[in-house]
Write a protein that holds these residues in place. Structure first.
Motif, PDB file in Angstrom:
ATOM      1  N   VAL A 339      -3.662   0.699  -0.579  1.00 15.36           N
ATOM      2  CA  VAL A 339      -2.277   0.402  -0.222  1.00 15.36           C
ATOM      3  C   VAL A 339      -1.346   0.671  -1.398  1.00 15.36           C
ATOM      4  O   VAL A 339      -0.255   1.237  -1.237  1.00 15.36           O
ATOM      5  CB  VAL A 339      -2.158  -1.057   0.255  1.00 15.36           C
ATOM      6  N   LEU A 340      -1.769   0.272  -2.609  1.00 17.89           N
ATOM      7  CA  LEU A 340      -0.942   0.533  -3.800  1.00 17.89           C
ATOM      8  C   LEU A 340      -0.790   2.033  -4.042  1.00 17.89           C
ATOM      9  O   LEU A 340       0.288   2.496  -4.444  1.00 17.89           O
ATOM     10  CB  LEU A 340      -1.574  -0.138  -5.021  1.00 17.89           C
ATOM     11  N   THR A 341      -1.852   2.789  -3.815  1.00 16.38           N
ATOM     12  CA  THR A 341      -1.780   4.242  -4.000  1.00 16.38           C
ATOM     13  C   THR A 341      -0.787   4.867  -3.023  1.00 16.38           C
ATOM     14  O   THR A 341       0.042   5.712  -3.399  1.00 16.38           O
ATOM     15  CB  THR A 341      -3.175   4.861  -3.799  1.00 16.38           C
ATOM     16  N   LEU A 342      -0.860   4.467  -1.762  1.00 17.16           N
ATOM     17  CA  LEU A 342       0.078   4.974  -0.762  1.00 17.16           C
ATOM     18  C   LEU A 342       1.509   4.545  -1.077  1.00 17.16           C
ATOM     19  O   LEU A 342       2.452   5.340  -0.960  1.00 17.16           O
ATOM     20  CB  LEU A 342      -0.338   4.469   0.609  1.00 17.16           C
ATOM     21  N   HIS A 343       1.668   3.296  -1.509  1.00 17.41           N
ATOM     22  CA  HIS A 343       3.002   2.778  -1.797  1.00 17.41           C
ATOM     23  C   HIS A 343       3.639   3.504  -2.977  1.00 17.41           C
ATOM     24  O   HIS A 343       4.863   3.739  -2.982  1.00 17.41           O
ATOM     25  CB  HIS A 343       2.915   1.277  -2.093  1.00 17.41           C
ATOM     26  N   LEU A 377      -1.934   8.122 -10.524  1.00 15.86           N
ATOM     27  CA  LEU A 377      -1.822   7.169 -11.625  1.00 15.86           C
ATOM     28  C   LEU A 377      -2.061   5.744 -11.136  1.00 15.86           C
ATOM     29  O   LEU A 377      -2.783   4.957 -11.781  1.00 15.86           O
ATOM     30  CB  LEU A 377      -0.439   7.288 -12.263  1.00 15.86           C
ATOM     31  N   GLU A 378      -1.476   5.413  -9.995  1.00 14.68           N
ATOM     32  CA  GLU A 378      -1.657   4.063  -9.449  1.00 14.68           C
ATOM     33  C   GLU A 378      -3.103   3.826  -9.032  1.00 14.68           C
ATOM     34  O   GLU A 378      -3.661   2.742  -9.261  1.00 14.68           O
ATOM     35  CB  GLU A 378      -0.729   3.871  -8.249  1.00 14.68           C
ATOM     36  N   ALA A 379      -3.740   4.830  -8.429  1.00 11.63           N
ATOM     37  CA  ALA A 379      -5.130   4.684  -8.015  1.00 11.63           C
ATOM     38  C   ALA A 379      -6.042   4.464  -9.214  1.00 11.63           C
ATOM     39  O   ALA A 379      -6.901   3.567  -9.207  1.00 11.63           O
ATOM     40  CB  ALA A 379      -5.577   5.922  -7.229  1.00 11.63           C
ATOM     41  N   LEU A 380      -5.862   5.263 -10.273  1.00 14.85           N
ATOM     42  CA  LEU A 380      -6.715   5.136 -11.454  1.00 14.85           C
ATOM     43  C   LEU A 380      -6.473   3.813 -12.170  1.00 14.85           C
ATOM     44  O   LEU A 380      -7.427   3.138 -12.573  1.00 14.85           O
ATOM     45  CB  LEU A 380      -6.463   6.316 -12.395  1.00 14.85           C
ATOM     46  N   SER A 381      -5.204   3.430 -12.327  1.00 11.58           N
ATOM     47  CA  SER A 381      -4.887   2.183 -13.026  1.00 11.58           C
ATOM     48  C   SER A 381      -5.402   0.975 -12.258  1.00 11.58           C
ATOM     49  O   SER A 381      -6.029   0.077 -12.838  1.00 11.58           O
ATOM     50  CB  SER A 381      -3.371   2.069 -13.232  1.00 11.58           C
TER      51      SER A 381
END
Length: 508
Positions: A339-343, A377-381
């Protein structure tokens, strides 16, 4: 709140001792913050690092697919490295206990926990470095599709590996450990039986001689006879004491060995099955992305439905186990990362629309590239952060039960902190050799070792006989973590409660 007595101490002494031990565990947790943040910054800033294949192939697997794939991979790495360390530590402890023909002394017990702790921490760090380097190599050479294939194959191989590890453990315990010890114990038992038989025969002969003397008109009882009977009584008492001590020693060793076996079997189950739910989630969402539906709303609906169904099946199981709890938590964490990656990508789109409305339009290519970068970046973090929390929590599930089992709260807290500190220094020294992926995995292993110390401190906080001791331990834990963690309130504020909750869980 039930409290176990840790000793006859006053509340003030408990608070002071708890604060000191809590500070040790907290300082080690805080000491891992800067190295972890630095390696994360390096991994996300290198133009030819992991970010490049992720941004290049996000359109292939979709934003949700990328999030679930990175999250499932990070959690699988964390869980596998912790289980590898636990199994290695259990093997060392099992050999140490089983090869002793008697109860170890206090010094030997310290050696037992020290050797097992070193083996476990080293195994976790080494396996983490290996898995991290392997993951980096797969992503750089085969991209996200290759990572999906590798994760799927590894997940399918874990159930057969589960049965193989059980067979190897049982055979190793039976063939290499128990037989020599059984021979030693059998010989010692025969010696005790022989001494007892000799003593009985000697007493029988003496009784017969006494009867003959009485028949011949001898004296009824003499000084030498009294001394002789007292000596025989002392010998009889000594033989009974040795037999009783031997039985107690065998019972103690059997109890410890059974506990070690239970730990190994539960962690082998954890290794085999806990990663299946999140891997299944990654496969489904990635396949949607490969088929061209990576950004479609139906993917999110299918993702949410799959999470709900799998979690419901696991939670409603009549034989609920620790791996099921971990599987549900990993499933939820993977969903959150997705969800964070999509957002993150949607935020870029929203920002570009505002800029266009203000007359500052950007090209479609620039928006797409920035959108892919932010999502990656969000997915990796997020994946790295969740893996760190997983390592910390699983480490705490080891430290907490050790303290409750009586391994010695000071030994576990200080020993685990020292081992984690040594490993941290070793990882920093081997930085040029490990590479980014290897160093990231190794640092996660160090976090797991620090989690053992934090979990032991959390269990200590729940074991004091007074609330003052509990508050002192928690205060020391928080203050130590914040001071060494450069006052990172958000990170420490999330990690300490997670470690406390996992330390209170009994996975065995």
């Amino acid at each position: 709140m039930a409290r176990s007595k840790l000793g006859a101490r006053t509340p003030v002494v408990e608070a002071a001792l708890g604060f000191a031990l809590g500070a040790v565990g907290g300082c080690m947790l805080g000491a891992t913050e800067d190295p972890v943040e630095k390696i994360m910054a390096v991994m996300t800033s290198e133009p030819q690092g992991l970010m490049k294949p992720m941004t290049d192939e996000i359109n292939t697997v979709g934003a949700l697919g990328l999030g679930t794939l990175v999250g499932a991979t990070a959690l699988t790495m964390a869980m596998t490295s912790v289980v590898a360390g636990v199994i290695l530590a259990a093997a060392v402890a099992s050999i140490f206990v089983a090869t002793r023909s008697c109860i170890p002394s206090q010094t030997e017990y310290i050696g037992l926990w020290a050797s097992a702790g070193l083996a476990g921490a080293f195994g976790t760090t080494l396996s983490g470095a290996t898995l991290g380097a392997a993951t980096e190599w797969i992503v750089m050479n085969s991209g996200m599709v290759g990572l999906l294939l590798a994760l799927s194959i590894f997940t399918m191989l874990k159930p057969p590996l589960h049965f193989l590890l059980k067979i190897i453990w049982q055979q190793g315990e039976a063939c290499c450990i128990q037989r020599p010890v059984a021979l030693i114990r059998e010989r010692q038992q025969k010696e005790i039986d022989a001494r007892e038989m000799q003593q009985r025969e000697r007493v029988a002969v003496q009784i017969e001689q006494r009867i003959l003397m009485l028949d011949k008109g001898g004296t009824e009882y003499g000084t030498d006879d009294g001394t002789m009977w007292k000596a025989e009584q002392r010998l009889r008492t000594e033989i009974e004491r040795e037999r009783r001590e031997k039985e107690e020693e065998e019972m103690e060793q059997r109890t410890i060995q059974e506990w070690i076996n239970d730990v190994v079997l539960k962690h082998v189950d954890f290794l085999a099955f806990s990663g299946i739910p999140m891997t299944l989630l990654a496969i489904v969402t990635s396949v949607f992305g490969v088929l061209g539906y990576g950004g479609h709303q139906s993917v999110f609906i299918a993702l949410l439905a799959l999470v709900t169904v799998i979690a419901y099946i696991l939670l409603k199981s009549t034989n609920f186990k620790f791996w099921m709890l971990a599987g549900c938590m990993g499933l939820l964490a993977t969903f959150v990362i997705a969800v964070l990656t999509l957002h993150a990508g949607q935020e870029v789109v929203a920002a570009s629309m505002k800029m266009r409305a203000a007359g500052q339009g950007r090209s479609r290519e620039d928006v797409s590239a920035h959108m892919n970068y932010r999502s990656a970046l969000e997915a990796l973090s997020a994946g790295f952060f969740v893996a760190k929390m997983c390592q910390l929590g699983l480490g705490a599930t080891v430290g907490g039960p050790l303290v409750r089992r009586g391994a010695g709260e000071a030994k576990v807290i200080v020993g685990a902190a020292l081992v984690a500190g040594g490993l941290l220094a070793g990882v920093e020294a081997l930085d040029p050799v490990l590479g980014n992926g290897g160093k990231a995995g190794a640092l996660l292993g160090v976090v797991g070792a620090a989690g053992v110390s934090v979990g032991a401190a959390a269990a200590l906080a729940g074991g004091w006989s007074s609330w003052l001791g509990t508050l002192g331990t928690i205060t020391g834990l928080v203050v130590g973590a914040l001071s060494m963690g450069r006052w990172h309130f958000v990170n420490i504020g999330l990690q300490v409660p997670v470690a406390y909750v996992f330390a209170m869980v009994n996975p065995f």
